[in-house]
Design a protein around this motif. Sequence first.
Motif, PDB file in Angstrom:
ATOM      1  N   VAL A 114       0.395  -3.922   5.287  1.00 24.74           N
ATOM      2  CA  VAL A 114      -0.304  -3.052   4.343  1.00 24.74           C
ATOM      3  C   VAL A 114       0.564  -1.820   4.082  1.00 24.74           C
ATOM      4  N   THR A 149      -2.748   2.554   1.052  1.00 24.01           N
ATOM      5  CA  THR A 149      -3.629   1.535   0.492  1.00 24.01           C
ATOM      6  C   THR A 149      -5.014   1.675   1.101  1.00 24.01           C
ATOM      7  N   GLN A 150      -6.046   1.598   0.270  1.00 18.45           N
ATOM      8  CA  GLN A 150      -7.408   1.638   0.787  1.00 18.45           C
ATOM      9  C   GLN A 150      -7.769   0.275   1.374  1.00 18.45           C
ATOM     10  N   VAL A 151      -8.386   0.299   2.549  1.00 16.13           N
ATOM     11  CA  VAL A 151      -8.802  -0.926   3.226  1.00 16.13           C
ATOM     12  C   VAL A 151     -10.218  -0.752   3.749  1.00 16.13           C
ATOM     13  N   ARG A 187      -3.600  -4.949  11.235  1.00 11.00           N
ATOM     14  CA  ARG A 187      -2.912  -4.403  10.061  1.00 11.00           C
ATOM     15  C   ARG A 187      -1.588  -3.815  10.514  1.00 11.00           C
ATOM     16  N   TRP A 190       0.908  -1.400   9.165  1.00 11.39           N
ATOM     17  CA  TRP A 190       1.100  -0.369   8.155  1.00 11.39           C
ATOM     18  C   TRP A 190       2.584  -0.084   8.006  1.00 11.39           C
TER      19      TRP A 190
END
Length: 72
Positions: free
Chosen positions: A40, A44-46, A56, A58
Amino acid sequence: MASESFCKGKNSWPELFGEVGEVAAATIERENPLVNAVIVLEGTQVSEDLRCDRVRVWVDTNGIVTRVPIIE
């Protein structure tokens, strides 16, 4: 960390901080086959839900891991 109490297998990879994202994702999935490592981009919005089958990874715009990958 809440995931430590009920998620199975390794759940944190501090040694991958600063690694290339693709390498980190492959390492995570090899070390805990119960999870899917998702790369990700920072910013980024998750979703905020906890899932024992997701880590995730990042990364910044250069593809470098910017946070310690954990089950989340």
